[in-house]
Design a protein around this motif. Structure first.
Motif, short mmCIF file in Angstrom:
data_model
loop_
_atom_site.label_atom_id
_atom_site.label_comp_id
_atom_site.label_asym_id
_atom_site.label_seq_id
_atom_site.Cartn_x
_atom_site.Cartn_y
_atom_site.Cartn_z
N MET A 97 8.71 2.98 -7.89
CA MET A 97 8.79 4.42 -7.66
C MET A 97 9.66 4.73 -6.45
N SER A 98 9.37 5.82 -5.75
CA SER A 98 10.28 6.26 -4.71
C SER A 98 10.22 5.43 -3.44
N PHE A 99 9.22 4.54 -3.30
CA PHE A 99 9.23 3.68 -2.11
C PHE A 99 10.27 2.58 -2.24
N GLY A 100 10.52 2.13 -3.46
CA GLY A 100 11.66 1.25 -3.74
C GLY A 100 11.68 -0.05 -2.97
N ASN A 101 10.56 -0.73 -2.87
CA ASN A 101 10.57 -1.97 -2.09
C ASN A 101 10.87 -3.19 -2.95
N ASP A 146 11.83 -4.45 -10.39
CA ASP A 146 12.05 -4.47 -8.96
C ASP A 146 13.17 -3.49 -8.62
N ILE A 147 13.41 -3.33 -7.36
CA ILE A 147 14.54 -2.53 -6.90
C ILE A 147 15.77 -3.44 -6.88
N GLY A 148 16.93 -2.92 -7.12
CA GLY A 148 18.14 -3.73 -7.15
C GLY A 148 19.05 -3.25 -8.25
N ASN A 149 20.26 -3.79 -8.27
CA ASN A 149 21.30 -3.24 -9.15
C ASN A 149 21.00 -3.44 -10.62
N VAL A 205 0.84 -1.20 0.00
CA VAL A 205 0.00 0.00 0.00
C VAL A 205 0.88 1.25 0.00
N ALA A 206 1.99 1.21 0.74
CA ALA A 206 2.92 2.34 0.72
C ALA A 206 3.49 2.55 -0.68
N ALA A 207 3.81 1.46 -1.37
CA ALA A 207 4.31 1.58 -2.75
C ALA A 207 3.24 2.19 -3.65
#
Length: 572
Positions: A418-422, A394-397, A85-87
């Motif tokens: 986005m900026s939540f980056g989960n 996803d987030i990651g390299n 939900v935060a994302a």
């Protein structure tokens, strides 16, 4: 008015708002309503983890530009929603989060699966409703759906489980449809004047262009000004990739062409973007934000105007009508457009920077061998990706480096955390997008660390026959964090090395298709095979441990240790 039960009022309100799909895990708290879903024409998609359900609702909402819905059992089922939900909140996704709660007659007694569910979501929702009377059930449900679209973000409907029972005479509320405006007359006039005087205007196309279905208007305005267009961070689908004026994305691992061109701007039109800090930080060693440029910012949320960057003109309007209104003023007013006088020189500069960036990408993508260099893998995926594909990251390299390679002609094609980056975002979001747009391929880019948080949803795809595709980069590490250990902690690897099984084999054991590739030449055919199979598929790419730049060099400092036992861990 019609006599109906509370559960019927709830379900009929979902139907009135066009709900066809709901993501969640079954629970006794709302089972009286769930029992009616099939008869109401609502598909209940049973997931493996509630976080996945909310991410699926997010992807569904973003591809269809309508509300996505998730529901779960009270207590632990609801708390599992929080990260997703935060994302959705930071992605401005209209997700309706339905949270059945412990019974109203025992609230506060510490009963089974009880927690205070409203405070948990208070900072990551646009609106919260709590049902305290059955005769308000339909009203509050409808309001959550209306506000999710109006406020562009998640809303929460909290329902004590006993509220699903009882009967009443009720008239169902009709959905509210709001027409958004272009903005104030004076601000639009001021914006048009600034644009007409600009000798090197640059347009930043943001998420608001996509949400307002305003890509055609953005294109028309850019073409009239012959203004190069860059996209805000992780909104690569806001402007057609094949258009000559499209110069690529800003932000981490974005386009050097975009950065070098916006650095020359005398006027920047930020169209539907809050100009978030992470998307405007220096990258590739380039301090690209034009500090002397005048900024026109267009945003439907007045609180975003001037929040991150100082602005010269703020337009509190929707990106689509605002772009059309500014173009109309430029075309019909008494404006002499300065940019028309030097068009050829600017277009030559655009071509020069775009060609240089493409050449650099080509040189980076030449590496051969096994395992596969990340940039070569991303280049091969880009070349094989269908034009109508939806891609989630996803987030990651490696996933973040893909920002250099993801290009789209069609809006609603690119979904990132986005900026939540989960972590664990991409795969369930791709599943939701695939449910929303079953005729389009849905491909998730996932690192091996993040895959551990979402691979269970392969079972959801198999059970529900959802042919979403996960591209998993297996390089045995948490790459983004390991890069920090390389740069700041003298190659001391704590918690960043991973020992992985074969993810393709796990997929096969779950009933999905698994494909493992360890040579660059296999990647394009493997992706095409995965899409053509029309089955849930995990494409496992064996990648090298080469690392891209860290997200933020300014976020860490060289460690200095004061205690004698830790002196060896100082770095000068």
């Amino acid at each position: 008015m019609t006599r109906m039960s509370a559960s019927e009022a709830f379900v009929e309100t979902l139907v009135a708002h066009g709900v066809k799909d709901v993501f969640g895990i079954v629970g006794s708290a709302y089972m009286d309503a769930l029992d009616l879903f099939p008869a109401a024409g609502i598909r209940f998609i049973s997931v493996c983890h509630e976080q996945g359900a909310a991410h699926m609702a997010d992807g569904y909402s973003r591809v269809l530009n309508k509300q996505g819905v998730c529901i779960a059992q009270n207590g632990p089922g609801i708390t599992n929603f929080v990260t997703a939900v935060a994302a959705a909140y930071w992605a401005h996704s209209p997700v309706v989060v339905i949270t059945p709660e412990t019974g109203s007659n025992t609230i506060g007694l510490g009963g089974f699966q009880e927690t205070e569910q409203l405070p948990i979501f208070s900072k990551i929702t646009k609106f919260q409703a709590h049902v305290t009377r059955q005769d308000r059930f339909a009203e509050l449900t409808s309001r959550c759906f209306d506000y999710a679209l109006l406020e562009r973000g998640p809303t929460q409907l909290n329902i004590p489980r006993d509220m699903f029972y009882g009967e009443m005479d009720i008239t169902l509320p009709k959905p509210i449809h709001i027409e958004r405006s272009a903005g104030g007359e004076q601000s639009l006039n001021d914006a048009a004047k600034l644009l007409s005087e600009a000798k090197f205007p640059v347009i930043v196309a943001g998420g608001g262009v996509i949400m307002s279905d305003g890509q055609a208007e953005a294109v028309a305005l850019a073409e009239y000004l012959s203004a190069p267009v860059v996209t805000s961070y992780l909104h690569n689908d806001a402007f057609p990739a094949g258009h000559p004026l499209m110069c690529g994305p800003l932000g981490y691992q974005g386009s050097k062409a975009a950065m070098k061109l916006i650095a020359q701007a005398d006027v920047v039109l930020a169209l539907g973007t809050r100009l978030g800090p992470f998307g405007t930080l220096p990258q590739h060693g380039i301090e690209y934000w034009p500090k002397q440029a005048q900024i026109i910012q267009v945003d439907s949320n007045a609180r975003m105007l001037g929040l991150v960057k100082p602005i010269s003109v703020g337009v509190n309007g929707d990106a689509k009508p605002a772009a059309a209104a500014m173009l109309q003023r430029l075309q019909t007013g008494n404006h002499k457009v300065a940019a028309h006088g030097n068009k050829e020189a600017r277009m030559a500069e655009v071509k020069k920077q775009k060609d240089a960036w493409e050449s650099e990408l080509n040189s980076w993508g030449q590496a051969d061998g096994s395992p596969i260099a990340p940039r070569r893998a991303l280049r091969e995926l880009e070349k094989a990706m269908p034009k109508n594909a939806m891609v989630t990251t996803d987030i990651g390299n490696i996933c973040s480096v893909s920002n250099s390679y993801l290009r789209f002609d069609k809006p609603r094609s690119f979904f990132a955390a986005m900026s939540f980056g989960n972590c664990g975002y991409a795969y369930p979001t791709a599943i939701g997008a695939k449910v929303g747009a079953p005729d389009r391929p849905a491909v998730a880019y996932v690192g091996d660390g993040a895959w551990g948080m979402s691979l269970q949803e392969t079972l959801t795809c198999v059970r529900e026959n959802i042919p979403a595709i996960a591209v998993v980069f297996n390089n045995g590490q948490w790459g983004a964090e390991k890069k920090n250990q390389v740069d700041f902690f003298a190659d001391r690897y704590v918690g960043t090395n991973l020992k992985n099984p074969s993810f393709a084999a796990i997929a096969e054991s779950m009933g999905a298709k698994g494909i493992k590739v360890d040579s660059p030449g296999q990647i394009g055919d493997a992706l095409k095979t995965a899409i053509a199979s029309n089955r849930p598929c995990v494409l496992e790419i064996m990648a090298t441990q080469e690392l891209g730049d860290p997200f933020r060099r300014d976020a860490l400092k060289k460690p200095q240790r004061l205690l004698e036992k830790y002196k060896a861990y100082s770095v000068s």
